[in-house]
Design a protein around this motif. Structure first.
Motif, PDB file in Angstrom:
ATOM      1  N   LYS A 185       0.827  -1.196   0.000  1.00 44.41           N
ATOM      2  CA  LYS A 185       0.000   0.000   0.000  1.00 44.41           C
ATOM      3  C   LYS A 185       0.868   1.255   0.000  1.00 44.41           C
ATOM      4  CE  LYS A 185      -4.197   1.625   2.175  1.00 44.41           C
ATOM      5  NZ  LYS A 185      -5.193   1.388   3.211  1.00 44.41           N
ATOM      6  N   PHE A 186       1.964   1.227   0.770  1.00 43.87           N
ATOM      7  CA  PHE A 186       2.869   2.360   0.813  1.00 43.87           C
ATOM      8  C   PHE A 186       4.161   1.957   0.110  1.00 43.87           C
ATOM      9  CE2 PHE A 186       0.224   2.704   4.634  1.00 43.87           C
ATOM     10  CZ  PHE A 186      -0.438   3.874   4.312  1.00 43.87           C
ATOM     11  N   LYS A 187       4.611   2.790  -0.796  1.00 40.01           N
ATOM     12  CA  LYS A 187       5.703   2.442  -1.702  1.00 40.01           C
ATOM     13  C   LYS A 187       7.000   2.066  -0.977  1.00 40.01           C
ATOM     14  CE  LYS A 187       8.206   4.384  -5.598  1.00 40.01           C
ATOM     15  NZ  LYS A 187       8.358   5.545  -6.450  1.00 40.01           N
ATOM     16  N   ASN A 188       7.460   2.905  -0.066  1.00 42.61           N
ATOM     17  CA  ASN A 188       8.750   2.672   0.582  1.00 42.61           C
ATOM     18  C   ASN A 188       8.596   2.398   2.072  1.00 42.61           C
ATOM     19  OD1 ASN A 188      10.215   3.097  -1.785  1.00 42.61           O
ATOM     20  ND2 ASN A 188      10.117   5.306  -1.510  1.00 42.61           N
ATOM     21  N   SER A 189       7.599   1.653   2.466  1.00 45.17           N
ATOM     22  CA  SER A 189       7.328   1.484   3.891  1.00 45.17           C
ATOM     23  C   SER A 189       8.451   0.737   4.594  1.00 45.17           C
ATOM     24  CB  SER A 189       5.998   0.758   4.087  1.00 45.17           C
ATOM     25  OG  SER A 189       6.073  -0.544   3.522  1.00 45.17           O
ATOM     26  N   ASN A 190       8.971  -0.344   4.010  1.00 47.00           N
ATOM     27  CA  ASN A 190      10.039  -1.099   4.667  1.00 47.00           C
ATOM     28  C   ASN A 190      11.336  -0.306   4.721  1.00 47.00           C
ATOM     29  OD1 ASN A 190       8.440  -3.286   5.152  1.00 47.00           O
ATOM     30  ND2 ASN A 190       9.012  -4.370   3.282  1.00 47.00           N
ATOM     31  N   ILE A 191      11.636   0.413   3.682  1.00 45.43           N
ATOM     32  CA  ILE A 191      12.879   1.187   3.635  1.00 45.43           C
ATOM     33  C   ILE A 191      12.846   2.306   4.657  1.00 45.43           C
ATOM     34  CG2 ILE A 191      14.306   2.670   2.175  1.00 45.43           C
ATOM     35  CD1 ILE A 191      13.277   0.990  -0.200  1.00 45.43           C
ATOM     36  N   LYS A 192      11.723   3.022   4.742  1.00 43.47           N
ATOM     37  CA  LYS A 192      11.626   4.122   5.696  1.00 43.47           C
ATOM     38  C   LYS A 192      11.688   3.615   7.128  1.00 43.47           C
ATOM     39  CE  LYS A 192       9.094   7.285   2.731  1.00 43.47           C
ATOM     40  NZ  LYS A 192       7.836   7.980   2.496  1.00 43.47           N
ATOM     41  N   LYS A 193      11.084   2.452   7.379  1.00 45.93           N
ATOM     42  CA  LYS A 193      11.113   1.900   8.730  1.00 45.93           C
ATOM     43  C   LYS A 193      12.539   1.526   9.123  1.00 45.93           C
ATOM     44  CE  LYS A 193       9.741  -2.282   9.609  1.00 45.93           C
ATOM     45  NZ  LYS A 193       8.931  -3.488   9.775  1.00 45.93           N
ATOM     46  N   GLU A 194      13.311   0.945   8.202  1.00 38.55           N
ATOM     47  CA  GLU A 194      14.683   0.548   8.509  1.00 38.55           C
ATOM     48  C   GLU A 194      15.609   1.751   8.671  1.00 38.55           C
ATOM     49  OE1 GLU A 194      15.800  -2.460   9.185  1.00 38.55           O
ATOM     50  OE2 GLU A 194      13.799  -3.294   8.933  1.00 38.55           O
ATOM     51  N   LEU A 195      15.340   2.828   7.933  1.00 39.04           N
ATOM     52  CA  LEU A 195      16.213   3.998   8.020  1.00 39.04           C
ATOM     53  C   LEU A 195      15.935   4.849   9.256  1.00 39.04           C
ATOM     54  CD1 LEU A 195      16.363   5.153   4.308  1.00 39.04           C
ATOM     55  CD2 LEU A 195      18.160   4.088   5.634  1.00 39.04           C
ATOM     56  N   ASN A 196      14.783   4.689   9.886  1.00 37.34           N
ATOM     57  CA  ASN A 196      14.422   5.487  11.051  1.00 37.34           C
ATOM     58  C   ASN A 196      14.713   4.758  12.355  1.00 37.34           C
ATOM     59  OD1 ASN A 196      13.531   7.662   9.570  1.00 37.34           O
ATOM     60  ND2 ASN A 196      11.475   6.847   9.349  1.00 37.34           N
ATOM     61  N   PHE A 197      15.789   3.986  12.412  1.00 36.65           N
ATOM     62  CA  PHE A 197      16.106   3.254  13.628  1.00 36.65           C
ATOM     63  C   PHE A 197      16.678   4.198  14.676  1.00 36.65           C
ATOM     64  CE2 PHE A 197      19.977   3.272  11.211  1.00 36.65           C
ATOM     65  CZ  PHE A 197      20.979   3.410  12.155  1.00 36.65           C
ATOM     66  N   LEU A 198      16.551   3.824  15.941  1.00 41.62           N
ATOM     67  CA  LEU A 198      17.058   4.621  17.053  1.00 41.62           C
ATOM     68  C   LEU A 198      18.185   3.860  17.749  1.00 41.62           C
ATOM     69  CD1 LEU A 198      13.741   5.875  18.632  1.00 41.62           C
ATOM     70  CD2 LEU A 198      15.333   7.190  17.238  1.00 41.62           C
ATOM     71  N   THR A 199      19.196   4.586  18.124  1.00 39.24           N
ATOM     72  CA  THR A 199      20.294   3.983  18.874  1.00 39.24           C
ATOM     73  C   THR A 199      20.274   4.517  20.298  1.00 39.24           C
ATOM     74  OG1 THR A 199      21.823   5.726  18.240  1.00 39.24           O
ATOM     75  CG2 THR A 199      21.691   3.818  16.779  1.00 39.24           C
ATOM     76  N   LYS A 200      21.127   3.961  21.148  1.00 36.23           N
ATOM     77  CA  LYS A 200      21.204   4.423  22.514  1.00 36.23           C
ATOM     78  C   LYS A 200      21.733   5.855  22.590  1.00 36.23           C
ATOM     79  CE  LYS A 200      21.841  -0.089  24.572  1.00 36.23           C
ATOM     80  NZ  LYS A 200      22.740  -0.982  25.349  1.00 36.23           N
ATOM     81  N   ALA A 201      22.528   6.240  21.598  1.00 34.87           N
ATOM     82  CA  ALA A 201      23.087   7.601  21.590  1.00 34.87           C
ATOM     83  C   ALA A 201      22.017   8.636  21.279  1.00 34.87           C
ATOM     84  CB  ALA A 201      24.210   7.695  20.574  1.00 34.87           C
ATOM     85  N   ASN A 202      20.930   8.248  20.628  1.00 31.90           N
ATOM     86  CA  ASN A 202      19.871   9.193  20.266  1.00 31.90           C
ATOM     87  C   ASN A 202      18.956   9.502  21.451  1.00 31.90           C
ATOM     88  OD1 ASN A 202      20.874   9.192  17.711  1.00 31.90           O
ATOM     89  ND2 ASN A 202      19.290   7.888  16.849  1.00 31.90           N
ATOM     90  N   LYS A 203      18.936   8.666  22.465  1.00 30.26           N
ATOM     91  CA  LYS A 203      18.033   8.854  23.582  1.00 30.26           C
ATOM     92  C   LYS A 203      18.581   9.954  24.513  1.00 30.26           C
ATOM     93  CE  LYS A 203      16.448   4.121  23.491  1.00 30.26           C
ATOM     94  NZ  LYS A 203      16.355   2.851  24.205  1.00 30.26           N
TER      95      LYS A 203
END
Length: 78
Positions: free
Chosen positions: A56-74
């Protein structure tokens, strides 16, 4: 004196290295191959039905993988 003996020793090694009997030449059997100038192409006209997945959404898997959070971001408490 040391340099003269070294030069004589190097010359002596050079003469003995040249005086060695060389091994006999080994003959290698060669194989003659012909060159093929004509090529034939076969086309396979069979139709295959392949299944393609539609999302349904063209780049849904790619956007989800690129928006990951690390411990340094918290945020940290000071």
């Amino acid at each position: 004196m040391k340099t003269i003996l070294t030069i004589i020793f190097i010359i002596f090694l050079g003469f003995t290295a040249q005086a060695q009997n060389g091994t006999a030449d080994v003959k290698v059997e060669t194989i003659e191959m012909t060159i093929v100038t004509e090529t034939s192409y076969e086309m396979n006209l069979e139709t295959k039905t392949e299944v393609a997945r539609l999302y349904k959404f063209k780049n849904s898997n790619i956007k989800k993988e690129l928006n990951f959070l690390t411990k340094a971001n918290k945020p940290k408490m000071a």
